[in-house]
Design a protein around this motif. Structure first.
Motif, PDB file in Angstrom:
ATOM      1  N   GLU A   1       0.833  -1.216   0.000  1.00  0.00           N
ATOM      2  CA  GLU A   1       0.000   0.000   0.000  1.00  0.00           C
ATOM      3  C   GLU A   1       0.867   1.266   0.000  1.00  0.00           C
ATOM      4  N   ASP A   2       1.889   1.306   0.891  1.00  0.00           N
ATOM      5  CA  ASP A   2       2.735   2.510   0.973  1.00  0.00           C
ATOM      6  C   ASP A   2       3.455   2.780  -0.348  1.00  0.00           C
ATOM      7  N   LEU A   3       3.886   1.719  -1.024  1.00  0.00           N
ATOM      8  CA  LEU A   3       4.625   1.926  -2.273  1.00  0.00           C
ATOM      9  C   LEU A   3       3.721   2.426  -3.393  1.00  0.00           C
ATOM     10  N   LYS A   4       2.413   2.195  -3.258  1.00  0.00           N
ATOM     11  CA  LYS A   4       1.470   2.767  -4.242  1.00  0.00           C
ATOM     12  C   LYS A   4       1.322   4.268  -4.004  1.00  0.00           C
TER      13      LYS A   4
ATOM     14  N   PHE B   1      10.365   7.551   0.708  1.00  0.00           N
ATOM     15  CA  PHE B   1       9.476   8.334   1.550  1.00  0.00           C
ATOM     16  C   PHE B   1       9.848   8.350   3.031  1.00  0.00           C
ATOM     17  N   LEU B   2      10.659   7.401   3.457  1.00  0.00           N
ATOM     18  CA  LEU B   2      10.979   7.356   4.881  1.00  0.00           C
ATOM     19  C   LEU B   2      12.332   7.971   5.215  1.00  0.00           C
ATOM     20  N   GLU B   3      13.033   8.446   4.181  1.00  0.00           N
ATOM     21  CA  GLU B   3      14.403   8.881   4.423  1.00  0.00           C
ATOM     22  C   GLU B   3      14.463  10.149   5.266  1.00  0.00           C
ATOM     23  N   ASP B   4      15.090  10.077   6.442  1.00  0.00           N
ATOM     24  CA  ASP B   4      15.341  11.309   7.189  1.00  0.00           C
ATOM     25  C   ASP B   4      16.773  11.348   7.714  1.00  0.00           C
ATOM     26  N   ASN B   5      17.578  10.431   7.215  1.00  0.00           N
ATOM     27  CA  ASN B   5      19.029  10.526   7.363  1.00  0.00           C
ATOM     28  C   ASN B   5      19.501  10.768   8.804  1.00  0.00           C
TER      29      ASN B   5
ATOM     30  N   ARG C   1       8.032  11.428   9.336  1.00  0.00           N
ATOM     31  CA  ARG C   1       8.014  10.210   8.521  1.00  0.00           C
ATOM     32  C   ARG C   1       6.609  10.031   7.985  1.00  0.00           C
ATOM     33  N   LEU C   2       6.506   9.570   6.750  1.00  0.00           N
ATOM     34  CA  LEU C   2       5.205   9.406   6.103  1.00  0.00           C
ATOM     35  C   LEU C   2       4.358  10.674   6.273  1.00  0.00           C
TER      36      LEU C   2
END
Ligand SMILES: C[S@@+](CC[C@H](N)C(=O)[O-])C[C@H]1O[C@@H](n2cnc3c(N)ncnc32)[C@H](O)[C@@H]1O
Length: 212
Positions: A13-16, A22-26, A196-197
């Motif tokens: 679902e998230d990849l759609k 989308f989760l990258e916050d390094n 995130r998200l």
């Protein structure tokens, strides 16, 4: 306690909805000096998801085994980072690795789904596979988050089951960390805010050292 089917559905679902990053916050970059000082560059990324942390670790000289319960996440990770080594496993079944074989273990927002008994067991297993002086790093959701709602059933202190989406999740406070890390050397333990998200959230960032 959520099984592979739950996590495969979540990723599908998230990849759609979102791009793969989308989760990258390094979050690790600011701790680069501490993390990269580790001598043994063999690492595991537990609950690696789509592999943002795996990628950061590989770029910084680590040889990483990316582990997750979700085959959907691991397949996507392989598409994104073909050089990555992946392994499907359920961390609560025990880590299938020899004692003292890794200099670094990362668990970014992936160990807050279990009862305290299982959480303790996982932490002991992580200690077992780390080298003496090896680092265990990661993040956990904080009790500061307002995740608890009318659908939440508290199973044990700070551990909830959401009857609406079928998700188990634990929130952490300082007291729990003091217990969990009582036999580790704590180098970093810091509550921070991130996104995130597309949602603001509070996490505890930690870096602890095996003091064997
Ligand atoms: C919130 S995501 C975090 C993913 C990744 N670390 C990141 O920062 O983007 C939690 C991850 O833990 C994985 N996970 C949940 N339970 C697990 C288990 N029992 N064993 C292994 N991985 C698990 C999920 O599949 C998911 O990829």
């Amino acid at each position: 306690m959520n099984d592979e089917k739950y996590w495969n559905n979540t990723y599908t679902e998230d990849l759609k909805k979102y791009k793969a990053d989308f989760l990258e916050d390094n979050w690790m970059e600011k701790y680069k000096d501490i993390i990269c000082k580790v001598n043994n560059k063999n690492a595991i990324d537990i609950g690696c998801g789509l592999g943002q942390d795996t990628n950061w670790l590989m770029k910084n000289g680590f040889k990483v085994i990316s582990c997750d319960i979700s085959s959907v996440a691991l397949n996507k990770l392989k598409d994104l980072y073909p050089d990555a080594e992946t392994m499907r496993l359920d961390v609560s079944d025990g880590l299938p690795f020899k004692d003292a074989s890794f200099g670094l273990i990362n668990a970014n927002l992936s160990l807050h789904y279990f009862t305290m008994q299982t959480t303790n067991k996982i932490f002991e297993d992580i200690k077992r596979v780390l080298t003496p002086q090896g680092l265990f790093i990661g993040r956990m959701n904080s009790t500061k988050n307002d995740y608890v709602n009318s659908n939440s059933r508290e199973i044990e202190k700070n551990f909830y089951f959401d009857t609406h989406n079928g998700k188990y999740s634990r929130l952490f406070d300082k007291e729990q960390f003091d217990e969990l890390f009582s036999n580790w050397k704590v180098l970093v333990l810091k509550e921070t805010e991130t996104v995130r998200l597309e949602r603001k959230k509070y996490t505890w960032e930690f870096i602890v050292q095996n003091n064997l």
